[in-house]
Design an enzyme around this catalytic site. Structure first.
Site, PDB file in Angstrom:
ATOM      1  N   LYS A 218       0.823  -1.210   0.000  1.00  0.00           N
ATOM      2  CA  LYS A 218       0.000   0.000   0.000  1.00  0.00           C
ATOM      3  C   LYS A 218       0.864   1.270   0.000  1.00  0.00           C
ATOM      4  O   LYS A 218       0.440   2.311  -0.470  1.00  0.00           O
ATOM      5  CB  LYS A 218      -0.930   0.024   1.217  1.00  0.00           C
ATOM      6  CG  LYS A 218      -1.891  -1.150   1.325  1.00  0.00           C
ATOM      7  CD  LYS A 218      -3.025  -1.065   0.325  1.00  0.00           C
ATOM      8  CE  LYS A 218      -4.100  -2.122   0.571  1.00  0.00           C
ATOM      9  NZ  LYS A 218      -3.649  -3.514   0.351  1.00  0.00           N
TER      10      LYS A 218
HETATM   11  C1  LIG Z   1      -4.082  -4.586  -0.386  1.00  0.00           C
HETATM   12  C2  LIG Z   1      -3.240  -5.813  -0.464  1.00  0.00           C
HETATM   13  C3  LIG Z   1      -3.431  -6.788  -1.478  1.00  0.00           C
HETATM   14  C4  LIG Z   1      -4.535  -6.688  -2.516  1.00  0.00           C
HETATM   15  O1  LIG Z   1      -4.295  -5.669  -3.458  1.00  0.00           O
HETATM   16  P1  LIG Z   1      -5.492  -5.128  -4.374  1.00  0.00           P
HETATM   17  O2  LIG Z   1      -4.925  -3.962  -5.081  1.00  0.00           O
HETATM   18  O3  LIG Z   1      -6.591  -4.767  -3.428  1.00  0.00           O
HETATM   19  O4  LIG Z   1      -5.884  -6.232  -5.281  1.00  0.00           O
HETATM   20  C5  LIG Z   1      -2.585  -7.893  -1.504  1.00  0.00           C
HETATM   21  N1  LIG Z   1      -1.619  -8.058  -0.568  1.00  0.00           N
HETATM   22  C6  LIG Z   1      -1.421  -7.166   0.414  1.00  0.00           C
HETATM   23  C7  LIG Z   1      -0.358  -7.438   1.433  1.00  0.00           C
HETATM   24  C8  LIG Z   1      -2.206  -6.008   0.511  1.00  0.00           C
HETATM   25  O5  LIG Z   1      -2.000  -5.128   1.517  1.00  0.00           O
END
Ligand SMILES: *Cc1c(COP(=O)(O)O)cnc(C)c1O
Length: 518
Positions: A119
């Site tokens: 993120k």
């Molecule tokens: C948010 C997240 C995801 C999923 O990503 P999206 O963009 O929502 O598909 C996968 N792995 C981790 C560790 C995340 O924080």
């Protein structure tokens, strides 16, 4: 150097009559009528341009892509903001390194940012542009509130939003987390957050209680009026459907392909498959846009856990949650039933906003929709997918550690397994979305041959998250070291101890009390 004419944004449901600029789309977040903003056109890169970016820093690579989209922020300022976003906060100068873990299989590590999850790639960047967009309007003489960003989090997003918005001009951020729904490490990461414009509250209950309460506050006109009149604040959500979060994610796919050419992992132009652990579909959708821009991606492999609505959708063209039960998994950031960024892909493939609108209405009303043949074929041309059980996820962590000496977090483990199942002779890029130490309990179970539902053995029970992670590091010497920000969590002072009742009132009272305190 202005490379391109500005690209404007339309919404996926065709309900916002006016095309928007980049900063307008960022400030608005979601379009009137509920649609998501998509670019009217996607800039294209030549192979030489992609390969050439290997000589640039990551911040320069990001600047180049943003300028090609012709965003409405002055060029020099874009470059400055990117230096701030992708500089000292990351623990490696390459920011998003590609490492070869098995012959033919590379891993794109997106967890070198301050919160150790992917993120950060978007949330270290987006708040800078959000705050810049407000400053630009104030400088032009517009009267404007500051923004209050409300976040309900199941873990990763809350911390990344706090870290991204901390001490940014014209913004305040309040995060609500479920006391029964985040790990010890995730809670400590949030309640020790620095910054004069941030606050964190626990909500009694699970993530659903927490999210519902925040949504109710968000849509309460009385609360909005109080915030505006007494505090000069407008609410915003800054969640993953904001185009300002999606665009920074396109950069690392281009960056990764350039790095793979540079180290001889691919010949220029040779197609690669990309496998992405998917929840809200933001990450993998950025890969799709990178492909449209010219990155030679063959298939985009969508990896899911036991909440596999997307795998089924890719198989049948029916998105159906009408009878689906929400399952708890070791990869909580992928535990999603309504995958909100999918709407953008449906728009790009069908080209028909009225269809997108009908599908979304059907999903809200009856929990399902079926796409037309043309859209389904478009999906199958670019995407394939599969899903992995909870116990398989832990088994993969153990197997990859034993075979390759590389420790995966449970989200990346899902992608690794799907990549292996769907592999061809093309080079594979597995997208890694979290540092293993963020999910130390699962790593501990995996390395001790336990299943997901097994309790921790007596010697590990009652250990703090940090102690457990240190225990794993001893079991797996040679794994990526524990990031400093996580290792020192036990020593950081706790700034936020308040826990509130679920429901609209709990959230609103907490926010107003915090604002009134100054
Ligand atoms: C948010 C997240 C995801 C999923 O990503 P999206 O963009 O929502 O598909 C996968 N792995 C981790 C560790 C995340 O924080």
């Amino acid at each position: 150097m202005r490379v391109m004419e500005p690209i404007l944004y339309r919404d996926t449901r065709g309900l916002d009559p006016k095309p928007r600029t980049f900063t307008e789309a960022v400030i608005a977040g979601i379009a009137e009528g509920g649609g998501l903003y998509v670019p009217e056109r996607v800039p294209e890169l030549t192979l030489a341009q992609i390969a050439g970016s290997a000589d640039l820093t990551y911040a320069q690579r990001a600047t180049d892509i943003f300028l090609r989209f012709g965003i409405d922020v002055p060029d020099e300022r874009v470059a400055e903001l990117m230096e701030l976003a992708y500089g000292a906060a990351f623990d490696t100068t390459s920011v998003a390194p590609v490492v070869e873990v098995d012959s033919g299989t590379h891993v794109l590590e997106l967890w070198h940012g301050p919160t150790s999850a992917f993120k950060d790639m978007a949330l270290q960047c987006m708040p800078l542009f959000f705050s810049e967009a407000i400053s630009m309007r104030l400088a032009a003489g517009r009267k404007l509130d500051d923004y209050l960003v409300l976040v309900a989090t199941s873990g990763d997003t809350g911390k990344a939003a706090l870290e991204g918005f901390a001490d940014r001009d014209h913004t305040r951020v309040v995060v609500f987390y479920p006391v029964d729904g985040v790990s010890d490490i995730q809670r400590r990461q949030m309640v020790t957050q620095h910054g004069g414009n941030v606050a964190v509250f626990g909500v009694r209950g699970n993530f659903d209680d927490c999210q519902t309460a925040v949504k109710q506050a968000f849509t309460d006109p009385e609360f909005a009026r109080t915030l505006h009149e007494r505090h000069g604040l407008t609410m915003s959500s800054a969640n993953s459907i904001n185009w300002g979060r999606l665009m920074p994610q396109i950069v690392y796919y281009i960056s990764a392909y350039a790095d793979m050419i540079a180290v001889g992992a691919v010949r220029p132009g040779e197609p690669i498959d990309v496998c992405v652990p998917t929840g809200n579909f933001g990450n993998i959708l950025a890969g799709y846009y990178a492909k449209r821009m010219g990155v030679p991606i063959g298939r985009l492999l969508c990896a899911s856990n036991e909440n596999h609505v997307l795998t089924d959708f890719l198989g049948t063209g029916a998105y159906d949650i009408s009878h689906r039960r929400f399952v708890t998994t070791p990869s909580p950031s992928m535990d999603i039933l309504v995958s909100s960024n999918l709407e953008r892909l449906l728009f790009e493939l069908s080209g028909r906003p009225e269809d997108v609108r009908h599908w979304q209405e059907a999903l809200t009303a009856g929990g399902r929709f079926l796409v037309d043949r043309h859209t389904f074929e478009g999906m199958r041309e670019h995407f394939a997918g599969d899903w992995v059980t909870n116990d398989e996820s832990l088994a993969v962590i153990r197997r990859v550690w034993e075979d390759h000496g590389y420790l995966l977090d449970p989200h990346t483990a899902v992608a690794w397994e799907v990549a292996e199942r769907l592999a061809t002779d093309d080079p594979m890029l597995v997208v890694s979305t979290a540092h293993w130490a963020k999910f130390g309990e699962d790593a501990y179970k995996a390395l001790n041959n336990l299943d997901y539902a097994d309790p921790l053995p007596a010697e590990a029970r009652g250990m703090s998250g940090v102690d457990l992670v240190e225990c794993v590091a001893r079991l797996a010497p040679g794994a990526a070291p524990i990031p400093r920000n996580l290792a020192t969590l036990g020593e950081q002072p706790v700034r936020f101890e308040d826990v509130v009742d679920p429901g609209r009132e709990g959230v609103e009272t907490a926010v107003t009390a915090w604002l009134e305190q100054g």
